[in-house]
Design a protein around this motif. Structure first.
Motif, mmCIF file in Angstrom:
data_model
loop_
_atom_site.group_PDB
_atom_site.id
_atom_site.type_symbol
_atom_site.label_atom_id
_atom_site.label_comp_id
_atom_site.label_asym_id
_atom_site.label_seq_id
_atom_site.Cartn_x
_atom_site.Cartn_y
_atom_site.Cartn_z
ATOM 1 N N LEU A 196 0.825 -1.210 0.000
ATOM 2 C CA LEU A 196 0.000 0.000 0.000
ATOM 3 C C LEU A 196 0.859 1.260 0.000
ATOM 4 N N ARG A 197 1.896 1.261 0.816
ATOM 5 C CA ARG A 197 2.788 2.432 0.861
ATOM 6 C C ARG A 197 3.383 2.710 -0.509
ATOM 7 N N HIS A 198 3.875 1.645 -1.152
ATOM 8 C CA HIS A 198 4.499 1.823 -2.466
ATOM 9 C C HIS A 198 3.482 2.286 -3.501
ATOM 10 N N GLU A 199 2.305 1.683 -3.490
ATOM 11 C CA GLU A 199 1.292 2.054 -4.480
ATOM 12 C C GLU A 199 0.940 3.532 -4.371
ATOM 13 N N ILE A 200 0.744 4.006 -3.153
ATOM 14 C CA ILE A 200 0.367 5.408 -2.965
ATOM 15 C C ILE A 200 1.545 6.333 -3.246
ATOM 16 N N LYS A 201 2.709 5.995 -2.724
ATOM 17 C CA LYS A 201 3.891 6.841 -2.904
ATOM 18 C C LYS A 201 4.227 7.027 -4.379
ATOM 19 N N ILE A 202 4.304 5.919 -5.122
ATOM 20 C CA ILE A 202 4.683 5.999 -6.535
ATOM 21 C C ILE A 202 3.581 6.650 -7.357
ATOM 22 N N SER A 203 2.325 6.314 -7.062
ATOM 23 C CA SER A 203 1.208 6.893 -7.820
ATOM 24 C C SER A 203 1.167 8.408 -7.682
ATOM 25 N N LYS A 204 1.575 8.916 -6.520
ATOM 26 C CA LYS A 204 1.614 10.367 -6.322
ATOM 27 C C LYS A 204 2.760 11.015 -7.098
ATOM 28 N N MET A 205 3.810 10.245 -7.365
ATOM 29 C CA MET A 205 4.994 10.798 -8.022
ATOM 30 C C MET A 205 4.830 10.928 -9.531
ATOM 31 N N VAL A 206 4.010 10.064 -10.133
ATOM 32 C CA VAL A 206 3.976 9.978 -11.594
ATOM 33 C C VAL A 206 2.886 10.865 -12.188
ATOM 34 N N ASP A 207 3.150 11.348 -13.378
ATOM 35 C CA ASP A 207 2.183 12.168 -14.117
ATOM 36 C C ASP A 207 2.475 11.992 -15.599
ATOM 37 N N HIS A 208 1.756 11.064 -16.226
ATOM 38 C CA HIS A 208 2.019 10.729 -17.631
ATOM 39 C C HIS A 208 0.728 10.212 -18.265
ATOM 40 N N PRO A 209 0.490 10.513 -19.548
ATOM 41 C CA PRO A 209 -0.758 10.077 -20.205
ATOM 42 C C PRO A 209 -0.968 8.568 -20.225
ATOM 43 N N SER A 210 0.111 7.781 -20.133
ATOM 44 C CA SER A 210 -0.026 6.323 -20.184
ATOM 45 C C SER A 210 -0.096 5.686 -18.801
ATOM 46 N N ILE A 211 -0.172 6.503 -17.761
ATOM 47 C CA ILE A 211 -0.210 5.991 -16.387
ATOM 48 C C ILE A 211 -1.460 6.527 -15.700
ATOM 49 N N ILE A 212 -2.158 5.652 -14.996
ATOM 50 C CA ILE A 212 -3.389 6.069 -14.334
ATOM 51 C C ILE A 212 -3.099 7.175 -13.325
ATOM 52 N N LYS A 213 -3.997 8.140 -13.259
ATOM 53 C CA LYS A 213 -3.788 9.304 -12.398
ATOM 54 C C LYS A 213 -4.461 9.103 -11.043
ATOM 55 N N LEU A 214 -3.697 9.349 -9.983
ATOM 56 C CA LEU A 214 -4.235 9.356 -8.620
ATOM 57 C C LEU A 214 -4.495 10.805 -8.227
#
Length: 214
Positions: free
Chosen positions: A66-84
């Motif tokens: 869970l920590r990794h999923e939230i941490k990494i999802s907050k870091m990324v911003d790209h059209p091919s990656i789901i947005k959190l």
């Protein structure tokens, strides 16, 4: 922003998720949680809300996921990656507010009748791979390794209804031609737009990690 006692990470919104979102139809459920369609009360914008029970503190492995999923999802911003968009914590549950992908995952699509017995066309396959590779390139430039890339972790969001393909068998393609297709794939082929253009969203960062350059 408040700190989650269970996870030791920042939670974006300390309020009750029901004060901000109208939560509607459940879209799916798995071993670790469920996903429902929702709308922002203030704007009507449509979202997906992934609800995950917070594991007991002794279950360190799931807490790490869970920590990794939230941490990494907050870091990324790209059209091919789901947005959190944001994260809530209520009643021993985490609520991840995500971009809504309306058409399931690539694996289920490939198994369905929509894909036909021959699967995707060469061009559509190239368009899908181009989006995937762009997302991976972005992650690697950001020193992020996904570590669980597979068709089940590629969500689909078509602009219109899901496409169908011919059930006729397609000839095999040489590796050289595949490389050429990947290099030249654009939004048009024979003056037709690929329905898979901008449709892929990489998801599920539970096994992801950061790595050091070099």
């Amino acid at each position: 922003v408040v700190n989650s006692v269970a996870l030791g990470i920042n939670i974006d919104n300390p309020g009750d998720i029901n004060d901000f979102y109208r939560i509607g139809k459940k879209l799916g459920e798995g071993n670790f949680g469920s996903v429902a369609k929702a709308a922002v009360k203030a704007t009507g914008a449509v979202r997906a809300i992934k609800t995950i029970p917070i594991p007991p503190t002794k279950d360190e492995r799931r807490l790490d996921f869970l920590r990794h999923e939230i941490k990494i999802s907050k870091m990324v911003d790209h059209p091919s990656i789901i947005k959190l968009f944001e994260v809530f914590e209520n009643n021993k549950k985490l609520h991840l507010v995500l971009e809504l992908c309306r058409n399931g995952d690539l694996w289920e699509y490939m198994k369905s009748s929509s894909a036909g017995s021959s699967g995707l066309s060469e061009f559509d396959s190239a368009v899908v791979m181009q989006q995937l590779l762009r997302g991976v390139h972005y992650m690697h430039r950001s020193f992020i390794c996904h570590r669980d890339l597979k068709a089940q972790n590629m969500l689909l969001t078509f602009k219109s209804k899901p496409p169908t393909t011919s059930t006729k068998s397609q000839p095999k393609t040489s590796l050289g031609k595949v490389a050429a297709l990947l290099a030249t794939a654009t939004s048009t082929a024979d003056n037709k737009e690929s329905p898979f253009e901008n449709s892929i969203r990489i998801t599920d960062f539970g096994l992801s990690c950061n790595f050091n350059h070099g």
